[in-house]
Design a protein around this motif. Structure first.
Motif, mmCIF file in Angstrom:
data_model
loop_
_atom_site.group_PDB
_atom_site.id
_atom_site.type_symbol
_atom_site.label_atom_id
_atom_site.label_comp_id
_atom_site.label_asym_id
_atom_site.label_seq_id
_atom_site.Cartn_x
_atom_site.Cartn_y
_atom_site.Cartn_z
ATOM 1 N N ARG A 134 34.291 75.152 55.805
ATOM 2 C CA ARG A 134 35.077 75.733 54.726
ATOM 3 C C ARG A 134 34.192 76.459 53.724
ATOM 4 N NH1 ARG A 134 37.137 71.451 52.935
ATOM 5 N NH2 ARG A 134 35.855 71.173 51.053
ATOM 6 N N ASP B 121 39.309 82.676 52.336
ATOM 7 C CA ASP B 121 39.850 81.339 52.108
ATOM 8 C C ASP B 121 39.667 80.909 50.662
ATOM 9 O OD1 ASP B 121 37.121 81.342 52.497
ATOM 10 O OD2 ASP B 121 37.072 79.289 53.274
ATOM 11 N N ARG C 13 49.280 75.460 50.988
ATOM 12 C CA ARG C 13 48.175 75.960 50.171
ATOM 13 C C ARG C 13 48.620 77.043 49.217
ATOM 14 N NH1 ARG C 13 43.573 78.090 53.748
ATOM 15 N NH2 ARG C 13 42.636 78.352 51.704
ATOM 16 N N SER D 226 43.468 73.983 45.620
ATOM 17 C CA SER D 226 42.420 74.766 46.272
ATOM 18 C C SER D 226 41.401 75.273 45.271
ATOM 19 C CB SER D 226 43.040 75.945 47.031
ATOM 20 O OG SER D 226 42.058 76.738 47.630
#
Length: 561
Positions: free
Chosen positions: A15, A87, A52, A61
């Protein structure tokens, strides 16, 4: 979201997009930073991550990324190796720009509809790719990335354009609100880059949005999304026409001024203000383009000027009626720096006016600018009527007082939008406790000025993030438009004469400060030149006027005042 195969890294390092030594039970990078190592997932299946992009998921997030920043550095600047990629950029953009402080009941309909439509799109849809481009561009601004890293947003932008062209070839796709939203997101991308590159914005995406007005579906998601998208397209066309002193697109004008225009967004005060703004745009275009073709004197000129003045008075009455009808919690509340907020916050005449949100402050500044345009045109037209020109009339004195009051209102919004911020914006501003903004949170519960803030669902921390993201940007257009207005040939000098001594200079200083906060290249060059003793010092007045014209050219198709 599909997982296409093993990355050779733990989930946390994957991530973060950093190298992982794959140590077990926890890898070395995670242990060193005190992070929870996510382990090594071998089950590759479809994973639903729509959560999300709900408000709660977006906050989670961004909070996770803030935690990574705190672990990675002790000086407040984020580590570039930790915060990269869509992301991070997309949740950052959706939370701080499309979610925080926004609702369909108050907003204009663009940002407020992005999240529900975006979550229904596949990853390679025009809207998804367009949001990736805008999010990456805005995030790179906050990270102070240079031109060498523009590929992070130019690549998805080009992909979005190709995907959009394909969608427009299919009638079913062309009529969907998601397609119109994709056009508007690309239009936002183009406008942002025009402002930051000091060039005129290209009209291709704006014209594309206008062309979709007749075919835009109004039945998507129970009609709510389509209705708001259509209203926002009209809003951008009205704003563009006012900035460029031109007539509106015929289709847009007929929509905005029809007897049923308020039904576009029922009960929306922003739509009502836009319908009045359409009248302002058409009157301004008619005045600016017809006046040079009339004789410098004579009955025809006098009659036409009287007709323009009468129209301006009628539109001004509509604007004043709008101000009387808005909810009580929309009305500005006056604070003074002596007792209500820190002296470190620059304030004109030690005063500030606070609002429920940055967007509502923008509505009021748009309302003020419309009224200033009408008063400017009235003052200019009066000069062509001998009876009114020879000596100051009661109406002219009243206009001077109104101009001073309206400009004061814009000045009083500066502390609310900028707080005590100085220097160039950076990511750490979102969590910087030294930055403060005057707000409704400054009022004690027993304060007589305290209201039932129905339009303020934000906590103190959320309001701080909201103002850091939006404050300077929402102040850029009102100040640039005001500086352009006072230098205009059609009544601008009269507006300038109505201001107090030193007020125009204060406005110029705050505009340059706003441009510096937003890291506009021209503002940075001016600041750097001021710091060089050997360099000839440019005039702040000249720098402000030049920047104001550049901003208006770059933002000529954008939303706003």
């Amino acid at each position: 979201m599909p997982n296409y195969g093993r990355s050779g890294r733990c989930l946390t390092c994957k991530r973060r997009r950093v190298k992982c030594d794959e140590a077990r039970p926890a890898c070395s990078p995670c242990r060193r930073l005190g992070l929870n190592c996510g382990g090594y997932n071998k089950n590759y299946a479809f994973k639903d991550e729509n959560f999300r992009f709900t408000a709660q998921g977006l906050r989670k997030s961004v909070n996770e990324q803030n935690a990574l920043v705190q672990h990675s550095t002790g000086v407040g600047e984020p580590s570039r190796s930790l915060l990269t990629g869509a992301d991070v950029a997309i949740p950052f953009f959706l939370l701080n720009y499309a979610s925080m402080g926004r609702s369909l009941a108050v907003g204009r309909g663009f940002y407020e509809t992005l999240i529900p439509v975006y979550t229904s799109q596949c990853h390679n849809s025009p809207l998804s790719l367009a949001i990736s481009a805008v999010a990456a561009g805005i995030y790179s601004f906050w990270r102070h990335e240079d031109a060498a890293q523009e590929e992070s947003h130019t690549a998805p932008y080009c992909q979005a354009v190709v995907s959009l062209r394909s969608a427009l070839d299919h009638p079913d796709e062309r009529a969907k609100p998601a397609t119109a939203l994709a056009v508007l997101v690309l239009h936002l991308y183009e406008s942002l880059h025009a402002v930051y590159n000091a060039r005129p914005a290209r009209p291709v995406h704006h014209q594309g949005a206008l062309s979709l007005l007749p075919v835009a579906a109004l039945d998507g998601l129970d009609g709510v999304i389509g209705t708001h998208v259509k209203a926002f397209v009209l809003h951008t066309e009205i704003s563009s026409a006012v900035r460029q002193k031109r007539s509106m697109h015929p289709n847009a004008y007929s929509y905005a001024t029809s007897p049923h225009s308020s039904s576009l967004v029922p009960g929306s005060f922003s739509s009502t203000l836009d319908s009045i703004g359409a009248l302002v745009a058409e009157l301004q275009a008619d005045y600016v383009h017809q006046l040079p073709h009339l004789h410098s004197s004579g009955t025809l000129l006098e009659q036409q000027c009287r007709a323009w003045i009468a129209q301006a008075e009628q539109i001004n009455d509509l604007l004043q009626a709008w101000a009387r009808d808005v909810p009580d919690d929309w009305r500005p509340v006056r604070l003074t720096s002596v007792q209500d907020f820190s002296l470190s916050i620059a304030a004109y005449q030690s005063a500030c006016e606070i609002y429920p949100s940055c967007l509502i402050a923008t509505f009021w500044n748009l309302w003020r600018f419309h009224r200033l345009l009408l008063l400017q045109m009235t003052a200019s037209a009066t000069q062509h009527i001998p009876v009114l020109r020879d000596e100051p009339s009661v109406e002219e004195c009243e206009s001077a007082g109104s101009i001073q009051e309206l400009v004061d209102g814009i000045c009083y919004s500066v502390p609310f939008c900028l707080g005590n911020r100085a220097g160039q914006s950076c990511l750490s501003d979102f969590a910087n406790p030294d930055i403060s903004f005057p707000s409704y949170h400054s009022l004690a519960p027993g304060d007589s000025r305290h209201r039932d803030w129905k339009s303020t669902p934000l906590s103190k921390d959320e309001h701080h993030r909201h103002m850091v993201a939006y404050g300077a940007w929402h102040l850029l257009s009102p100040l640039s438009n005001l500086l352009t207005l006072v230098s205009d040939d059609h009544g601008g000098r009269f507006v300038a004469r109505c201001l107090r001594p030193g007020q125009l200079q204060w406005i110029r200083e705050q505009f340059l400060r706003t441009c510096t906060l937003l890291r506009l290249p021209a503002a940075r060059a001016f600041s750097e030149q001021k710091g060089r003793i050997s360099s000839p010092l440019p005039s702040a007045d000249d720098a402000a006027e030049t920047l104001a014209k550049q901003v208006r050219k770059g933002a000529r198709f954008m939303s706003g005042p």
